[in-house]
Design a protein around this motif. Structure first.
Motif, PDB file in Angstrom:
ATOM      1  N   SER A  22     -16.238  29.848  40.906  1.00  0.00           N
ATOM      2  CA  SER A  22     -15.835  28.503  41.308  1.00  0.00           C
ATOM      3  C   SER A  22     -16.611  27.997  42.526  1.00  0.00           C
ATOM      4  O   SER A  22     -16.034  27.539  43.507  1.00  0.00           O
ATOM      5  CB  SER A  22     -14.329  28.477  41.601  1.00  0.00           C
ATOM      6  OG  SER A  22     -13.852  27.162  41.588  1.00  0.00           O
ATOM      7  N   ILE A  98     -13.595  23.493  49.053  1.00  0.00           N
ATOM      8  CA  ILE A  98     -12.571  24.250  49.799  1.00  0.00           C
ATOM      9  C   ILE A  98     -13.215  25.193  50.802  1.00  0.00           C
ATOM     10  O   ILE A  98     -12.539  26.049  51.363  1.00  0.00           O
ATOM     11  CB  ILE A  98     -11.661  25.049  48.848  1.00  0.00           C
ATOM     12  CG1 ILE A  98     -12.489  26.024  48.001  1.00  0.00           C
ATOM     13  CG2 ILE A  98     -10.834  24.142  47.970  1.00  0.00           C
ATOM     14  CD1 ILE A  98     -11.653  27.020  47.243  1.00  0.00           C
ATOM     15  N   TYR A 122     -12.438  23.876  44.430  1.00  0.00           N
ATOM     16  CA  TYR A 122     -11.165  24.219  43.795  1.00  0.00           C
ATOM     17  C   TYR A 122     -11.424  24.505  42.321  1.00  0.00           C
ATOM     18  O   TYR A 122     -12.112  23.733  41.640  1.00  0.00           O
ATOM     19  CB  TYR A 122     -10.169  23.067  43.934  1.00  0.00           C
ATOM     20  CG  TYR A 122      -8.741  23.474  43.655  1.00  0.00           C
ATOM     21  CD1 TYR A 122      -7.937  23.998  44.651  1.00  0.00           C
ATOM     22  CD2 TYR A 122      -8.212  23.345  42.363  1.00  0.00           C
ATOM     23  CE1 TYR A 122      -6.632  24.383  44.393  1.00  0.00           C
ATOM     24  CE2 TYR A 122      -6.915  23.730  42.098  1.00  0.00           C
ATOM     25  CZ  TYR A 122      -6.120  24.242  43.111  1.00  0.00           C
ATOM     26  OH  TYR A 122      -4.839  24.634  42.841  1.00  0.00           O
ATOM     27  N   MET A 316     -11.453  31.514  49.176  1.00  0.00           N
ATOM     28  CA  MET A 316      -9.990  31.631  49.124  1.00  0.00           C
ATOM     29  C   MET A 316      -9.568  33.071  49.399  1.00  0.00           C
ATOM     30  O   MET A 316      -8.609  33.318  50.137  1.00  0.00           O
ATOM     31  CB  MET A 316      -9.464  31.200  47.754  1.00  0.00           C
ATOM     32  CG  MET A 316      -9.201  29.729  47.617  1.00  0.00           C
ATOM     33  SD  MET A 316      -8.308  29.386  46.062  1.00  0.00           S
ATOM     34  CE  MET A 316      -7.926  27.651  46.307  1.00  0.00           C
ATOM     35  N   LEU A 369      -2.382  29.539  42.378  1.00  0.00           N
ATOM     36  CA  LEU A 369      -3.229  28.559  41.693  1.00  0.00           C
ATOM     37  C   LEU A 369      -2.618  28.136  40.362  1.00  0.00           C
ATOM     38  O   LEU A 369      -2.579  26.945  40.027  1.00  0.00           O
ATOM     39  CB  LEU A 369      -4.623  29.138  41.462  1.00  0.00           C
ATOM     40  CG  LEU A 369      -5.528  29.256  42.700  1.00  0.00           C
ATOM     41  CD1 LEU A 369      -6.769  30.075  42.367  1.00  0.00           C
ATOM     42  CD2 LEU A 369      -5.924  27.874  43.213  1.00  0.00           C
TER      43      LEU A 369
END
Length: 440
Positions: A22, A98, A122, A316, A369
């Protein structure tokens, strides 16, 4: 494929490519009239602030400023280009960054500017089936030994260290307070000295056979302990080396545990020993029932996660690892330890510890998520009434009025963040309730 903005005032060309986990790679290019006004504005700004030999401050020509401060100009131009164009890229490509920019590569020529960088976004989530799923649910069964163990834990919570007689010889399980200083080849090493350190013999807090060699010592006794640092020790200058510690026993203590009776029950906040047994049994049953329910819900959510398709962004994971590290460090500080001291005692290093945390945080991120995506799909939201109710619940827990709590949070600029976390918690709970209600 290269995408160009449709706005006449912004003809910046850019290309966005998807990467694994991602992330996206973005290439930006500005030429001629798109780039030169930005560069000239930056050069003029820097020119007013710097002094260049042979010119009065603020009066050096642009060429001289650019030649002498090219790196500073390039840094500010880069910031200006990113700030001016990222919103367009985000809107047109429908991405949600992000992370900060990673691996930037910038080329600034006389009439053009090019920049390549990566950024985590994201993730796109393709949900698996989340309605009508099923999972095994186990019921909680109370057993008498659960109460016995809980009462033993409560009894141990009131145990205290008491000094041993002067002639008591240290045994495994005793707690010694010792002074020590470590030497390698007769030279003291950094971090190897303490005038007063509490050590429970047998806890394996210290390296090699350090603790075993203290068995038999009495209070006030001095001596030497010989050990070898592990080959994998985090401090490279100590790894694999033999060391000698000069030690002195300041005190020897043993743990004294009180008898479980009415007196101890009252000290623990109960009316009597019988009251303690009754209420503790109720608590065990309530906790066990809730744990069984949580495990059931966890199985349902895991099924949805495993059936969904998405990649967790690296940033993340890294952010959650750092959050865990901060929480752990705060716990250590409450015990009078620093993270560095803990790592030294355990013979590890911070990077290896972070790798141990990673498998724990990744499933949690995946759950969050997926639940957030289901909430969006089903338009599950937190109403103002929900938030007000939750705020009142939290305020009550802290023994405060809601207005006073909000005032305190506002004073520390934390009210918005707190309300956001409350809202997220409400939405997550509603989403879990939704999955449970839809389950077979």
């Amino acid at each position: 494929m290269i995408y160009s903005s449709n706005h006449k005032e912004d003809n910046m060309k850019y290309e966005v490519k998807k990467l694994e986990q991602s992330a996206v790679a973005i290439s930006m290019k500005l030429e001629g009239s798109e780039f030169l006004p930005i560069r000239d504005k930056v050069v003029a700004k820097i020119g007013k602030e710097v002094e260049i030999k042979g010119f009065r401050k603020g009066h050096a020509p642009a060429d001289a400023v650019l030649a002498q401060y090219k790196d500073a100009v390039m840094d500010e131009v880069t910031q200006e280009v990113v700030n001016s164009n990222m919103e367009t890229i985000i809107r047109e490509k429908e991405i949600a960054p992000i992370s900060t920019i990673k691996n930037p590569k910038v080329t600034m020529k006389d009439s053009s500017f090019e920049m390549d960088f990566e950024i985590d976004v994201y993730p796109e989530i393709k949900l698996g089936e989340y309605k009508g799923i099923s999972a095994e649910k186990e019921s909680f069964e109370f057993k008498e030994e659960m109460l016995t163990q809980r009462m033993e834990n409560m009894r141990n919570s009131k145990a205290k260290l008491v000094d041993c007689p002067e002639d008591h010889k240290a045994e495994m399980g005793d707690t010694v307070n010792l002074a020590f200083e470590g030497f390698i080849d007769g030279v003291p090493f950094e971090g190897g000295k303490s005038d007063s350190h509490q050590l429970k013999l047998g806890s394996k807090s210290f390296i090699d056979t350090f603790e075993e060699q203290l068995v038999g010592y009495v209070k006030g006794q001095e001596g030497e302990v010989k050990v070898n640092f592990p080959e994998e020790y985090h401090a490279a200058e100590l790894a694999g080396k033999p060391a000698v510690f000069k030690v002195k026993i300041n005190a020897i203590q043993v743990m004294e545990t009180p008898e479980m009776n009415d007196e101890l029950a009252k000290e623990l906040g109960f009316e009597s020993l019988e009251d303690l047994k009754t209420k503790t049994t109720e608590n065990i049953i309530a906790e066990g029932t809730q744990r069984a329910e949580d495990e059931y819900l966890g199985k349902l959510i895991l099924k949805v996660v495993e059936a969904s398709e998405f990649e967790v962004p690296v940033s993340m994971i890294q952010q959650e690892i750092q959050n865990e590290m901060r929480r752990f460090e705060q716990q250590l500080q409450q015990q009078g330890l620093s993270l560095d001291m803990y790592m030294q005692m355990m013979g590890g290093d911070k990077k290896a510890f972070e790798e141990q945390i990673k498998p724990m945080v990744e499933p949690r991120i995946k759950n969050d998520l997926v639940l957030a995506e289901i909430a969006r799909n089903e338009k599950i939201e937190a109403t103002e009434e929900d938030i007000t109710e939750k705020m009142a619940e939290v305020a009550k827990m802290y023994g405060m009025e809601v207005a006073k709590m909000e005032e305190e949070l506002k004073t520390h600029n934390q009210l918005d963040a707190f309300k956001y976390s409350v809202k997220a918690e409400i939405v997550m709970k509603k989403t879990i309730d939704f999955i449970k209600a839809e389950a077979k």
